[in-house]
Design an enzyme around this catalytic site. Structure first.
Site, short mmCIF file in Angstrom:
data_model
loop_
_atom_site.label_atom_id
_atom_site.label_comp_id
_atom_site.label_asym_id
_atom_site.label_seq_id
_atom_site.Cartn_x
_atom_site.Cartn_y
_atom_site.Cartn_z
CG ASN A 10 24.02 19.68 23.62
OD1 ASN A 10 25.13 19.82 24.14
ND2 ASN A 10 23.79 18.81 22.64
CE LYS A 12 24.35 20.86 19.53
NZ LYS A 12 23.86 20.69 18.16
CG HIS A 95 23.53 15.02 20.36
ND1 HIS A 95 23.95 15.37 19.09
CD2 HIS A 95 22.72 16.02 20.77
CE1 HIS A 95 23.43 16.54 18.77
NE2 HIS A 95 22.67 16.96 19.77
CD GLU A 97 25.93 17.83 17.28
OE1 GLU A 97 26.41 18.02 18.40
OE2 GLU A 97 25.12 18.62 16.74
CD GLU A 165 18.57 16.96 19.93
OE1 GLU A 165 18.44 18.06 20.47
OE2 GLU A 165 19.68 16.47 19.69
N GLY A 171 21.05 22.59 14.04
CA GLY A 171 22.01 23.59 13.61
C GLY A 171 21.78 24.13 12.20
CB SER A 211 16.52 24.92 14.15
OG SER A 211 17.67 24.54 13.42
O1 LIG Z 1 21.52 19.34 18.89
C1 LIG Z 1 20.75 20.08 19.48
C2 LIG Z 1 20.52 19.94 20.92
O2 LIG Z 1 21.06 18.77 21.42
C3 LIG Z 1 20.03 21.16 18.78
O3 LIG Z 1 20.95 22.05 18.27
P1 LIG Z 1 20.40 23.43 17.61
O4 LIG Z 1 19.41 24.01 18.55
O5 LIG Z 1 21.62 24.26 17.43
O6 LIG Z 1 19.76 23.04 16.31
#
Ligand SMILES: O=C(CO)COP(=O)(O)O
Length: 238
Positions: A10, A12, A95, A97, A165, A171, A211
């Site tokens: 992803n 982002k 997601h 976010e 997740e 992150g 992560s």
């Molecule tokens: O949100 C994520 C994948 O959709 C995970 O992000 P990270 O791997 O940066 O923690």
């Protein structure tokens, strides 16, 4: 039934035309030909067309979000019909976010999930708890609430992948331990077994995100109910 391992990156809101070109060239040359691994990238919508046209055809391309209607006055949104029109038939939905920053409710995530699946799209549905919810012992309850809301009216489960997740792991570098992740994946699979069917439970890919990187993915991937990963930062898009 043996489940195929599933790995998606992803990106982002990262990338640029020149950066993507380098990354795609790198991906296209990578020697990964395992038929038992499904690999894809979820990229910003402005780059979808370009990446569909240039990425190796044994990998899939996904949108990071998609609206719940065919067309109309929804400024800033894109529909799954538009995605299919450019050759994209995968989308991430729900997601954290989107849920947290853009206030997407369980109900909206459910409407999107059901609409996309009804239109023949493939969906990576994200669920996961906040740190505070984990600390107050609500992890399973939160994940199942999100999962139920997103799948309430679902008839055909075959185009769905579930991504666990935990928000506190995204992150932050604080990856869930293999045991912590396995515990939630198992709860999800048990729920599928009792509330949907044994066949859906056995065939469902439940992937972990938060992560994930080269150093921790091997141990996570050994767990019985972890069928792959949704990777953010380790995609090396930054
Ligand atoms: O949100 C994520 C994948 O959709 C995970 O992000 P990270 O791997 O940066 O923690």
């Amino acid at each position: 039934m043996k489940r195929k391992f599933f790995v998606a990156g992803n990106w982002k809101m990262n990338g640029s035309t020149s950066f993507n070109e380098d990354l795609i060239n790198f991906f296209n040359q990578a020697e990964i030909r395992d038929q038992n691994v499904e690999i894809g990238v979820a990229v910003p919508s402005v780059y979808l067309s370009n990446i569909v046209n240039n990425l190796r055809k044994d990998w899939f391309v996904a949108a990071q979000n998609c609206f719940k209607n065919e067309k109309g006055a929804y400024t800033g949104e894109i529909s799954c019909h538009m995605l299919k029109d450019i050759g994209v038939n995968w989308s991430i939905i729900g997601h954290s976010e989107r849920r947290i920053i853009f206030n997407e409710s369980d109900e909206l995530v459910g409407e999107k999930c059901e609409y996309l699946l009804s239109q023949g799209m493939k969906v990576i549905l994200c669920v996961g708890e906040l740190r505070s919810e984990r600390e107050s012992g609500e992890t399973k309850q939160v994940c199942l609430r999100q999962l139920k809301a997103a799948t309430e009216k679902l008839k055909d489960w075959s185009n769905l992948v579930i991504a666990y997740e935990p928000v506190w792991a995204i992150g932050t570098g604080k990856v869930a331990t293999p045991e912590e992740a396995q515990e939630v994946h198992k709860v999800i699979r048990e729920w599928l077994r009792t509330s949907v069917s044994a066949t859906v439970a056995e065939s469902m890919s439940i992937v972990y995100g938060g992560s994930v990187k080269a150093e921790n993915c091997v141990d996570l991937g050994k767990m019985e109910d972890i069928d792959g990963f949704l990777v953010g930062g380790a995609c090396k898009y930054m």
